[in-house]
Design a protein around this motif. Structure first.
Motif, PDB file in Angstrom:
ATOM      1  N   ALA A  83     -11.594  -2.807  -3.725  1.00 57.91           N
ATOM      2  CA  ALA A  83     -10.705  -1.653  -3.589  1.00 57.91           C
ATOM      3  C   ALA A  83     -10.038  -1.774  -2.242  1.00 57.91           C
ATOM      4  O   ALA A  83     -10.778  -1.902  -1.101  1.00 57.91           O
ATOM      5  CB  ALA A  83     -11.243  -0.410  -3.960  1.00 57.91           C
ATOM      6  N   VAL A  84      -8.616  -1.835  -1.913  1.00 59.69           N
ATOM      7  CA  VAL A  84      -7.851  -1.868  -0.976  1.00 59.69           C
ATOM      8  C   VAL A  84      -6.944  -0.851  -0.860  1.00 59.69           C
ATOM      9  O   VAL A  84      -5.819  -0.628  -1.595  1.00 59.69           O
ATOM     10  CB  VAL A  84      -6.881  -3.340  -1.042  1.00 59.69           C
ATOM     11  CG1 VAL A  84      -6.398  -3.289   0.196  1.00 59.69           C
ATOM     12  CG2 VAL A  84      -8.032  -4.375  -1.191  1.00 59.69           C
ATOM     13  N   ALA A  85      -7.246   0.193   0.115  1.00 59.56           N
ATOM     14  CA  ALA A  85      -6.354   1.297   0.264  1.00 59.56           C
ATOM     15  C   ALA A  85      -5.096   1.117   0.954  1.00 59.56           C
ATOM     16  O   ALA A  85      -5.017   0.482   1.870  1.00 59.56           O
ATOM     17  CB  ALA A  85      -7.260   2.336   1.123  1.00 59.56           C
ATOM     18  N   SER A  91      -3.944   5.609   6.034  1.00 57.60           N
ATOM     19  CA  SER A  91      -4.269   6.013   7.287  1.00 57.60           C
ATOM     20  C   SER A  91      -5.640   6.561   7.259  1.00 57.60           C
ATOM     21  O   SER A  91      -6.050   7.151   6.166  1.00 57.60           O
ATOM     22  CB  SER A  91      -3.607   6.950   7.986  1.00 57.60           C
ATOM     23  OG  SER A  91      -3.463   8.294   7.378  1.00 57.60           O
ATOM     24  N   ASN A  92      -6.679   6.933   8.080  1.00 59.21           N
ATOM     25  CA  ASN A  92      -7.822   7.330   8.152  1.00 59.21           C
ATOM     26  C   ASN A  92      -7.900   8.804   7.868  1.00 59.21           C
ATOM     27  O   ASN A  92      -8.664   9.200   6.953  1.00 59.21           O
ATOM     28  CB  ASN A  92      -8.453   7.261   9.545  1.00 59.21           C
ATOM     29  CG  ASN A  92     -10.055   7.370   9.555  1.00 59.21           C
ATOM     30  OD1 ASN A  92     -10.876   6.648   8.559  1.00 59.21           O
ATOM     31  ND2 ASN A  92     -10.684   8.171  10.198  1.00 59.21           N
ATOM     32  N   VAL A  93      -6.845   9.550   8.078  1.00 61.55           N
ATOM     33  CA  VAL A  93      -6.712  10.953   7.807  1.00 61.55           C
ATOM     34  C   VAL A  93      -6.586  11.309   6.501  1.00 61.55           C
ATOM     35  O   VAL A  93      -7.357  11.887   5.822  1.00 61.55           O
ATOM     36  CB  VAL A  93      -5.665  11.541   8.928  1.00 61.55           C
ATOM     37  CG1 VAL A  93      -5.356  13.095   8.190  1.00 61.55           C
ATOM     38  CG2 VAL A  93      -6.007  11.633  10.516  1.00 61.55           C
ATOM     39  N   LEU A  94      -5.513  10.358   5.849  1.00 56.44           N
ATOM     40  CA  LEU A  94      -5.282  10.371   4.389  1.00 56.44           C
ATOM     41  C   LEU A  94      -6.533  10.198   3.499  1.00 56.44           C
ATOM     42  O   LEU A  94      -6.610  10.422   2.493  1.00 56.44           O
ATOM     43  CB  LEU A  94      -4.221   9.901   4.111  1.00 56.44           C
ATOM     44  CG  LEU A  94      -2.768  10.063   4.643  1.00 56.44           C
ATOM     45  CD1 LEU A  94      -1.375   9.584   4.262  1.00 56.44           C
ATOM     46  CD2 LEU A  94      -2.532  11.642   4.808  1.00 56.44           C
ATOM     47  N   ALA A  95      -7.199   9.032   4.102  1.00 59.28           N
ATOM     48  CA  ALA A  95      -8.361   8.477   3.455  1.00 59.28           C
ATOM     49  C   ALA A  95      -9.510   9.758   3.188  1.00 59.28           C
ATOM     50  O   ALA A  95     -10.211   9.852   2.272  1.00 59.28           O
ATOM     51  CB  ALA A  95      -8.741   7.185   3.780  1.00 59.28           C
ATOM     52  N   ALA A  96      -9.493  10.133   4.235  1.00 58.34           N
ATOM     53  CA  ALA A  96     -10.359  11.458   4.346  1.00 58.34           C
ATOM     54  C   ALA A  96     -10.120  12.658   3.341  1.00 58.34           C
ATOM     55  O   ALA A  96     -11.050  13.110   2.703  1.00 58.34           O
ATOM     56  CB  ALA A  96     -10.339  12.192   5.653  1.00 58.34           C
ATOM     57  N   GLY A 151      -9.960   2.929   9.786  1.00 56.40           N
ATOM     58  CA  GLY A 151     -10.921   3.866  10.153  1.00 56.40           C
ATOM     59  C   GLY A 151     -12.195   3.991   9.350  1.00 56.40           C
ATOM     60  O   GLY A 151     -12.012   3.301   8.026  1.00 56.40           O
ATOM     61  N   PRO A 152     -13.316   4.883   9.581  1.00 58.55           N
ATOM     62  CA  PRO A 152     -14.425   4.865   8.783  1.00 58.55           C
ATOM     63  C   PRO A 152     -14.105   5.587   7.598  1.00 58.55           C
ATOM     64  O   PRO A 152     -14.878   5.051   6.269  1.00 58.55           O
ATOM     65  CB  PRO A 152     -15.341   5.448   9.809  1.00 58.55           C
ATOM     66  CG  PRO A 152     -14.541   6.211  10.479  1.00 58.55           C
ATOM     67  CD  PRO A 152     -13.482   5.317  10.854  1.00 58.55           C
ATOM     68  N   ALA A 171     -14.889   3.857   3.523  1.00 60.07           N
ATOM     69  CA  ALA A 171     -15.768   4.691   2.775  1.00 60.07           C
ATOM     70  C   ALA A 171     -15.044   5.089   1.374  1.00 60.07           C
ATOM     71  O   ALA A 171     -15.878   5.018   0.333  1.00 60.07           O
ATOM     72  CB  ALA A 171     -16.327   5.830   3.499  1.00 60.07           C
ATOM     73  N   PHE A 172     -13.774   5.408   1.656  1.00 60.43           N
ATOM     74  CA  PHE A 172     -13.084   5.574   0.310  1.00 60.43           C
ATOM     75  C   PHE A 172     -12.758   4.456  -0.382  1.00 60.43           C
ATOM     76  O   PHE A 172     -12.954   4.497  -1.728  1.00 60.43           O
ATOM     77  CB  PHE A 172     -11.549   6.040   0.750  1.00 60.43           C
ATOM     78  CG  PHE A 172     -10.506   6.777  -0.164  1.00 60.43           C
ATOM     79  CD1 PHE A 172     -11.018   7.449  -1.199  1.00 60.43           C
ATOM     80  CD2 PHE A 172      -9.197   6.313  -0.045  1.00 60.43           C
ATOM     81  CE1 PHE A 172     -10.170   7.932  -2.146  1.00 60.43           C
ATOM     82  CE2 PHE A 172      -8.485   7.223  -1.056  1.00 60.43           C
ATOM     83  CZ  PHE A 172      -9.019   7.698  -2.219  1.00 60.43           C
ATOM     84  N   GLU A 173     -12.652   3.097   0.064  1.00 51.92           N
ATOM     85  CA  GLU A 173     -12.441   2.086  -0.719  1.00 51.92           C
ATOM     86  C   GLU A 173     -13.919   1.832  -1.474  1.00 51.92           C
ATOM     87  O   GLU A 173     -13.789   1.575  -2.754  1.00 51.92           O
ATOM     88  CB  GLU A 173     -12.086   0.932  -0.082  1.00 51.92           C
ATOM     89  CG  GLU A 173     -10.786   0.957   0.859  1.00 51.92           C
ATOM     90  CD  GLU A 173     -10.308  -0.136   1.698  1.00 51.92           C
ATOM     91  OE1 GLU A 173      -9.207  -0.499   1.581  1.00 51.92           O
ATOM     92  OE2 GLU A 173     -11.281  -0.770   2.279  1.00 51.92           O
ATOM     93  N   GLU A 174     -14.786   2.002  -0.902  1.00 54.10           N
ATOM     94  CA  GLU A 174     -16.287   1.862  -1.525  1.00 54.10           C
ATOM     95  C   GLU A 174     -16.447   2.813  -2.528  1.00 54.10           C
ATOM     96  O   GLU A 174     -17.143   2.417  -3.467  1.00 54.10           O
ATOM     97  CB  GLU A 174     -17.188   1.966  -0.578  1.00 54.10           C
ATOM     98  CG  GLU A 174     -17.468   0.900   0.405  1.00 54.10           C
ATOM     99  CD  GLU A 174     -18.314   1.167   1.978  1.00 54.10           C
ATOM    100  OE1 GLU A 174     -19.151   1.920   1.586  1.00 54.10           O
ATOM    101  OE2 GLU A 174     -18.202   0.164   2.561  1.00 54.10           O
ATOM    102  N   GLU A 175     -16.095   4.015  -2.330  1.00 60.28           N
ATOM    103  CA  GLU A 175     -16.445   5.186  -3.291  1.00 60.28           C
ATOM    104  C   GLU A 175     -15.654   4.878  -4.536  1.00 60.28           C
ATOM    105  O   GLU A 175     -15.967   5.126  -5.760  1.00 60.28           O
ATOM    106  CB  GLU A 175     -16.259   6.294  -2.596  1.00 60.28           C
ATOM    107  CG  GLU A 175     -17.159   6.734  -1.546  1.00 60.28           C
ATOM    108  CD  GLU A 175     -16.962   7.984  -0.803  1.00 60.28           C
ATOM    109  OE1 GLU A 175     -17.897   8.414   0.115  1.00 60.28           O
ATOM    110  OE2 GLU A 175     -15.816   8.541  -0.904  1.00 60.28           O
ATOM    111  N   VAL A 176     -14.261   4.454  -4.296  1.00 55.81           N
ATOM    112  CA  VAL A 176     -13.403   4.503  -5.441  1.00 55.81           C
ATOM    113  C   VAL A 176     -13.897   3.218  -6.262  1.00 55.81           C
ATOM    114  O   VAL A 176     -13.801   3.148  -7.585  1.00 55.81           O
ATOM    115  CB  VAL A 176     -12.038   4.484  -5.055  1.00 55.81           C
ATOM    116  CG1 VAL A 176     -10.976   4.076  -6.477  1.00 55.81           C
ATOM    117  CG2 VAL A 176     -11.438   5.577  -4.798  1.00 55.81           C
TER     118      VAL A 176
END
Length: 378
Positions: free
Chosen positions: A55-57, A239-244, A36-37, A41-46
């Motif tokens: 980066a691969v979440a 998951s998208n929720v945990l990445a948020a 999910g988005p 975004a989390f991958e890009e920011e880290v």
């Protein structure tokens, strides 16, 4: 100890309203399943924070270790060199692919890999054995000497996979934890400096490795409309929720590290001048101070860390031994080693003290008072 009311825990998640807002946004978006988005975004920011290309979440730091080894083709005929003082997950990933772990000892000042012994191990192992990977570990937030590890590994044609599970946000000699080696991994487990509840990440400048990790982590599904698989894959994506949750935590990472350093400095002040007692890693000022470790020589101090732990337990203060060396673990006891006794001594003399950024000032004051009382200065 059962953690409850009036207990000072070792390291609990430090979350607030910002995390609630990000998680609610993920839920409201409908992206509840993996990916999910927020994941993108989390991958890009880290990746931007660490300074790597990709980066691969993933679902855990262990999954990140496993995928790197699989992508590099490590298997049953291979040997992987690892410091003996680490969490079992580092070694478990090696065993997942059937490779043999070779344990080397660590440095006394911070518990990271002893590069002199690593050098000797690589010379002794090659060319008789295939050593495709060396895994240095950033213990308790202190970065291993990546410069020397990379030089040694390169001389033997080995990849470097840095286990930075415990060091996100740390720096050493101007570089950032997670930026070294052919790849590195992070953990966002619930007790880490920042958390996604459960989760991890693979970091690398190698686009092919990142692509292969994403492919394998999504069940190795081929890019066609029906479900087509030509490789064995894994269900390893975050998951998208945990990445948020992770994105919110990332925005607070620096303040949480600052708080943990304050806690570590408080301990250093309390134990300063006590014969035979020191804080591990105090010569690493840019470490994230994930966990603060006191080391006590019982002959010089007049007490053992087991006695201190028992006393603090009675005061409702949680402690924990440092990692039991892997060569002492029954499941790994028969694998080859190159040791000088340092890890054994750190295990016998080291104690992890409460270190979390969520610890209140009142709790830190109470903890300080109890330690001073133990030392006869309260």
């Amino acid at each position: 100890m059962t953690v409850g009311a009036n207990t000072i825990p070792l390291s609990v998640p430090d979350v607030g309203q910002l995390e609630v807002d990000f998680v609610l946004d993920a839920l409201a978006s409908g992206w509840v399943a993996p990916l999910g988005p927020h994941v993108a975004a989390f991958e890009e920011e880290v990746a931007e924070r660490v300074g790597v290309g990709h980066a691969v979440a993933l679902s855990s730091g262990t999954a990140a270790l496993h995928l790197a080894l699989v992508a590099w083709g490590v298997g049953p005929t291979d040997v992987v060199v690892i410091p003996t003082m680490t969490f079992a997950a580092t070694v478990n990933a090696v065993r997942y692919v059937g490779a043999t772990p070779f344990f080397v000892d660590v440095q006394d000042n911070d518990g990271t890999v002893n590069v002199e012994l690593l050098d000797q191990a690589l010379h002794d192992l090659t060319p008789q054995s295939d050593v495709p990977v060396v895994i240095p570990v950033d213990l308790f937030g202190w970065c291993a000497d990546a410069d020397r590890v990379e030089t040694l590994a390169a001389g033997h044609g080995a990849h470097v996979l840095v286990d930075s599970a415990e060091s996100f946000g740390s720096r050493r000699d101007g570089w950032t934890a997670g930026s070294r080696g052919d790849a590195a991994i992070l953990s966002f487990n619930g007790n880490k400096v920042m958390t996604t509840s459960g989760g991890g990440m693979l970091l690398t400048d190698d686009a092919d490795l990142a692509h292969q990790a994403r492919y394998l982590a999504t069940q190795a599904r081929q890019p066609v409309r029906h479900y087509e698989h030509t490789d064995v894959g894994y269900n390893y994506r975050l998951s998208n929720v945990l990445a948020a949750l992770g994105r919110a935590q990332l925005r607070r990472l620096d303040e949480m590290i600052t708080r943990r350093r304050l806690v570590r400095d408080r301990y250093a002040e309390i134990f300063s001048g006590t014969p035979g007692v020191r804080m591990l890693g105090t010569d690493a000022p840019d470490a994230n101070c994930w966990l603060s470790v006191v080391v006590a020589d019982p002959d010089a101090a007049g007490w053992a860390v087991e006695q201190l732990a028992e006393y603090l337990d009675g005061e409702r203060i949680e402690t924990r031994p440092v990692w039991k060396p892997m060569h002492q673990q029954p499941v790994f006891a028969n694998f080859p080693t190159l040791l000088d006794g340092t890890a054994d001594r750190l295990f016998e003399r080291g104690l992890v003290l409460p270190s979390g950024s969520a610890m209140t000032t009142a709790d830190l004051d109470r903890l300080g008072d109890r330690l001073l009382h133990w030392l006869g200065r309260g």
